[in-house]
Design a protein around this motif. Structure first.
Motif, mmCIF file in Angstrom:
data_model
loop_
_atom_site.group_PDB
_atom_site.id
_atom_site.type_symbol
_atom_site.label_atom_id
_atom_site.label_comp_id
_atom_site.label_asym_id
_atom_site.label_seq_id
_atom_site.Cartn_x
_atom_site.Cartn_y
_atom_site.Cartn_z
ATOM 1 N N TRP A 71 0.817 -1.223 0.000
ATOM 2 C CA TRP A 71 0.000 0.000 0.000
ATOM 3 C C TRP A 71 0.850 1.272 0.000
ATOM 4 C CZ3 TRP A 71 0.612 3.351 4.054
ATOM 5 C CH2 TRP A 71 1.089 2.844 5.262
ATOM 6 N N ARG A 74 1.761 2.272 -3.591
ATOM 7 C CA ARG A 74 0.630 2.064 -4.497
ATOM 8 C C ARG A 74 0.709 2.950 -5.738
ATOM 9 N NH1 ARG A 74 -3.059 -0.963 -6.825
ATOM 10 N NH2 ARG A 74 -5.198 -0.231 -6.744
ATOM 11 N N ILE A 210 -6.256 1.072 4.411
ATOM 12 C CA ILE A 210 -5.570 0.195 3.461
ATOM 13 C C ILE A 210 -6.546 -0.293 2.396
ATOM 14 C CG2 ILE A 210 -4.412 -2.038 3.208
ATOM 15 C CD1 ILE A 210 -3.082 -1.536 5.901
ATOM 16 N N MET A 214 -5.920 0.384 -1.501
ATOM 17 C CA MET A 214 -5.728 -0.730 -2.424
ATOM 18 C C MET A 214 -6.860 -0.879 -3.434
ATOM 19 S SD MET A 214 -2.801 -1.456 -1.491
ATOM 20 C CE MET A 214 -2.582 -2.695 -2.769
#
Length: 253
Positions: A71, A74, A210, A214
């Motif tokens: 994460w 990302r 998270i 994500m």
């Protein structure tokens, strides 16, 4: 979900049954419920036993764990968008097995695809690896191997316009900003909370953050500004350290 949320952090990489029972207590889950969940997760291959009474992530959950642990970086997988698209076609073969189809839909969602037409999912072709890389990532997420994924350009004007409107960019940005504010406010009051309540709050908010990071489709700037996602990642980086400290103290207690 609580057990996987703890194991997915990778810090620590494993938990004893006693620690998991104590973790459950922070959420009002009694010991029999934790033990039942452990038995089910072991049977599904999502948790495995390291030693008697000690558990870590299982082979079935490893790909998702690896993804979750990414994460912080990302945004690094984005590249400049040249206006081309990635198209994923699904038909009767992919839908034949309901369980496999649910996994395919989840994989498409995690990779930022949106359903555009019957049997057709699309996303901008702005991630590293193009179609080959996308096929590999979908396979790791248990999508149907027969799913057809191709790059496409030169779409007709109607589809081009419709595809660009499939995502609510403003809504995504607003949600990230709101969650970032929640993390900052929580960080400011954690020290004043009972340790059990602090443990529950930090794990819940870390999980939400998270998940939001994500599940962001990583759209190009032309479709959605990414400043709010970058700010959320920055806020989560600090909050993650706080949460892990709280949980270490709680499990020792």
């Amino acid at each position: 979900m609580l057990i996987l949320d703890l194991l997915d952090t990778g810090d620590p990489p494993s938990f004893s049954a006693a620690e998991l029972v104590r973790a459950g207590a922070a959420f009002g889950i009694e010991a029999p419920g934790i033990r039942t969940a452990l038995t089910r997760l072991k049977a599904e291959g999502r948790v495995r036993t390291l030693a008697r009474g000690r558990y870590t992530i299982g082979a079935r959950a490893e790909p998702l764990k690896a993804r979750i642990l990414g994460w912080r970086t990302r945004l690094d997988s984005r590249r400049e968008w040249d206006g081309r698209w990635l198209l994923a076609f699904a038909g009767p073969q992919e839908r034949a097995d309901r369980t496999a189809w649910r996994r395919t839909l989840r994989a498409l969602e995690l990779e930022g695809f949106a359903e555009a037409e019957v049997n057709l999912w699309v996303r901008p072709n702005n991630l590293d690896g193009g179609a080959p890389g996308l096929r590999d990532r979908l396979a790791l997420l248990d999508a149907a191997r027969s799913l057809l994924v191709v790059e496409a350009g030169g779409l007709d004007r109607d589809r081009e316009d419709r595809f660009r409107r499939l995502w609510d960019g403003a809504g995504l940005s607003a949600a990230h900003e709101q969650l970032g504010t929640m993390l900052e406010r929580s960080a400011g009051r954690i020290d004043t909370m009972p340790i059990e309540a602090a443990a529950a709050e930090t794990l819940t908010l870390r999980r939400q953050a998270i998940r939001s990071i994500m599940r962001d489709p990583l759209l190009p700037e032309a479709l959605c500004a990414t400043g709010s996602l970058a700010r959320l990642i920055a806020a989560m980086t600090g909050y993650d350290r706080i949460g892990k400290t709280v949980w270490r103290d709680y499990l020792r207690g």
